[in-house]
Structure formats: structure tokens, C-alpha cells
Write an enzyme that holds these catalytic residues in place. Structure first.
Site, PDB file in Angstrom:
ATOM      1  CB  CYS A 298      -6.992 -45.200 -26.839  1.00 30.42           C
ATOM      2  SG  CYS A 298      -8.599 -45.936 -26.414  1.00 30.42           S
TER       3      CYS A 298
ATOM      4  CB  CYS B  67      -7.546 -46.623 -23.303  1.00 32.95           C
ATOM      5  SG  CYS B  67      -8.094 -47.386 -24.765  1.00 32.95           S
ATOM      6  CG  ASP B  68      -4.716 -44.154 -22.130  1.00 26.71           C
ATOM      7  OD1 ASP B  68      -4.854 -44.947 -21.405  1.00 26.71           O
ATOM      8  OD2 ASP B  68      -4.150 -44.119 -23.036  1.00 26.71           O
TER       9      ASP B  68
END
Ligand code: NAP
Length: 312
Positions: A131, A134-135
Site C-alpha cells: 500500500c 499507507c507507507d
């Protein structure tokens, strides 16, 4: 006894909820602990009609949810762990509770696939991710690798150029599967380069990823590649483990629905990526969620009429 339970809360589940709620079915949505589906893990959605300037995936899903709740859908952020579709009522279980329903709409979607290579699991969250949204921000000015040749891989790579010093896409073939527009954007981006015909064999590092072991799939040569992050974007697997043995699935695990949104179990309908190997778009998922709710409504009408006739 619920009239309709909707399992899943991506575009399909929440569209089904809007339609079922507006049909006065007071649907119960078992949304999952990680509610909202795959769009919660994406960035800008540019192809959902009605948003000409684009919209962030999580914002779009919050709008879906708000709209379903506005019409009276009840939404619980719990995971379904088991179902029993052996007869009426249909039974749906969470860790806490057992629900009985006259109809069920399955909209559990699909999940990101992993490579299943050494080091991948150990270094998840320490460089390895599925992701970018997200990261990605953890890898400012770092060397980032994306694996895959589809639209997801291109989207991730383009997004990651905001952070990485360089983004390298590693693909197992010599041509991309991605749509022309996405491929062209990635291929022409100054921060993105490509390694073709290459597989990732292992993630290297002990407490943090330090690199990858690569294999050229044409001549077999093995090499090491220094990198700080690996984003895996190689497609998805349908979320159907809880339905195995209860409902007909195809060889890849997708729910079969040869006749519209009907499954082989009476009263159980399906929508979204969980039975869509082909299109996998938010808009197609929303459309099939709408169809599933309309089919469930018709089914309930006939079913409840038949029940009343039996009682009389
Ligand atoms: P996909 O189209 O199935 O592409 C998966 C890619 O990963 C392929 O290039 C595939 O290689 C590669 N791959 C699969 N298994 C692999 C493995 N074990 N090792 C290495 N590589 C592997 O999946 P996707 O990119 O997630 O897209 C899914 C659907 O969503 C598509 O219909 C896509 O158009 C859509 N989508 C659209 C957008 C957008 O329009 N903005 C964004 C994301 C996704 P091969 O090519 O060799 O098979």
C-alpha cells in the site's frame, strides 16, 4: 431475523446498502474491521463519474457510507468469520454474534496478493508493503521498487515519485499489462525506471529491508539490487475463504453467478470484485451492488409473499 445482511463495505456493499435501505429493507451491513474496501488504500480516484477533479479513495468511501446511513442502513465494523447457507434462515456469524437473515448480499471484495518469497513476511512494515498510500511517506528520498506491470503498479509507482529519490518498476515480462494512459505516464516519468523480464527472488535485510535478490528470467542471471522499500502490486485474490463449501466458487476462488447476481444458494446474491475477475473498477462494483440489492428486494418480495400464503 434480518431481511438482508450485506457482507462487505466497499463500493459494491455500500451501494447495495443505499438501494436496500431506500427499498425499506433496513439492511444490516457487516462492514469488516477494515471497512471501506480497497479504495481506503488508494490515493486519487480519477475515473469515478461525478468527480471531474478526482477524489481521494477514502473520501469517496466516507461519502458512500454517509449516504447508506442517511437512508437507514445499519453499519457494524465487524468481521464475518463463518456462514451457514444450508437452508433458511441464512446464518452469518461474527466472533461475537450469530445473525439470521432471509437474504444475504456478498460484497467482500478482493485482497492484495503477495509474492511469497523469502524475507517478504519478515520485512513487512520494515520496507515491504502492498500500500503506497499507507507507507510511501516513510521512504522520503529513498530507493523504492514496485513489482508488477498492471495499472496498480503504475499508479503506485507514479504516487511514490512524490517520496522516493528513484522508483524502479520490476516486471516479469517485457511489456506492460497496464492501460495505455497509465503506462505512458510511468514510462515517461523522469524518476521512474524499469527492469524488464525479471523476478524478485528474495527480500534482503534483517531488521529493515536493504535490497532485493533478482533473477533475469531470460538468461537466468541472479543479481542483488540495493533498495529501501518494495511495494508489491501484482493483483488480488477474492475474499471468499469463509464461503468455501457453502457456495459455488470458480477455480480462482471467485463466487460464481452465472445468472445475474444470483449465486447457487437461494437468497444469496453477490456484487463487486468478489465475483469480478475482469473489470474490478469502483464503478462496476457499485453497479453490481445496485443490481444485487434490486435482485434481493425482488427475491424477498416473492419469498415473503410465499411465506404469508403458507401462514394463511
Ligand atoms: P493486474 O492487471 O492483474 O496486473 C497484475 C500485474 O502483476 C501483471 O503485470 C502481472 O504480470 C503481475 N504479476 C502477477 N503475479 C505476479 C507474480 N507472482 N510475480 C510478479 N508479477 C506478477 O492487477 P492490477 O494492476 O491490480 O489491476 C487490476 C484491475 O484494476 C485492472 O483491471 C486494472 O485496470 C484496474 N486498475 C485500474 C486503475 C486505474 O485505472 N487508475 C488503477 C489500479 C487498478 P503479467 O502482466 O505478466 O501477468
Amino acid at each position: 431475523m434480518e431481511r438482508v445482511i450485506i457482507i462487505g463495505s466497499g463500493p459494491a456493499g455500500l451501494t447495495a446498502a443505499v438501494y436496500a435501505a431506500r427499498a425499506n429493507l433496513a439492511p444490516l451491513v457487516l462492514a469488516g474491521g477494515m471497512y471501506g474496501g480497497q479504495l481506503m488504500l488508494t490515493t486519487e480516484v480519477e475515473n469515478y463519474p461525478g468527480f471531474p477533479g478526482g477524489i481521494m479513495g477514502p473520501d469517496l468511501m466516507m461519502k458512500f457510507r454517509e449516504q447508506a446511513e442517511h437512508f437507514g442502513a445499519r453499519i457494524e465494523n465487524v468481521d464475518v468469520i463463518d456462514v451457514d447457507f444450508g437452508g433458511q434462515p441464512l446464518i452469518v456469524r461474527t466472533a461475537e454474534q450469530e445473525y439470521h437473515a432471509a437474504s444475504v448480499i456478498i460484497a467482500t471484495g478482493a485482497s492484495a496478493r503477495w509474492l511469497d518469497i523469502p524475507g517478504e513476511e519478515l520485512l513487512r512494515g520494515r520496507g515491504v508493503s502492498t500500500c503506497a498510500t499507507c507507507d510511501g511517506a516513510f521512504f522520503r528520498d529513498k530507493r523504492i521498487v514496485v513489482v508488477g506491470g498492471g495499472d496498480s503498479a503504475m499508479e503506485e509507482a507514479l504516487f511514490l515519485t512524490r517520496f522516493g529519490s528513484k522508483v524502479t518498476v520490476i516486471h516479469r515480462r517485457d511489456s506492460l499489462r497496464a492501460s495505455k494512459i497509465m503506462a505512458e505516464r510511468a514510462l515517461s516519468h523522469e524518476k521512474i525506471d524499469f527492469i524488464w523480464n525479471t523476478g524478485v527472488e528474495a527480500v534482503l535485510g534483517t531488521t529493515q529491508m536493504t535490497g532485493l535478490r533478482l533473477k533475469n528470467l531470460v538468461d537466468g542471471t541472479v543479481s542483488e539490487f540495493d533498495a529501501d522499500a518494495l511495494f508489491i502490486a501484482i493483483g488480488h485474490t477474492p475474499n471468499t475463504a469463509i464461503f468455501a463449501g457453502q457456495i459455488d466458487l470458480d477455480a480462482a476462488g471467485y463466487i460464481l453467478s452465472p445468472n445475474g447476481t444470483n449465486t447457487n444458494v437461494e437468497g444469496v446474491f453477490v456484487g463487486g470484485d468478489v465475483n469480478d475477475l475482469r473489470y474490478k473498477q469502483a464503478i462496476t462494483a457499485a453497479g453490481s451492488g445496485c443490481k444485487a440489492a434490486m435482485d434481493a428486494e425482488k427475491y424477498l418480495e416473492a419469498h415473503e409473499f410465499a411465506m404469508r400464503e403458507t401462514v394463511l
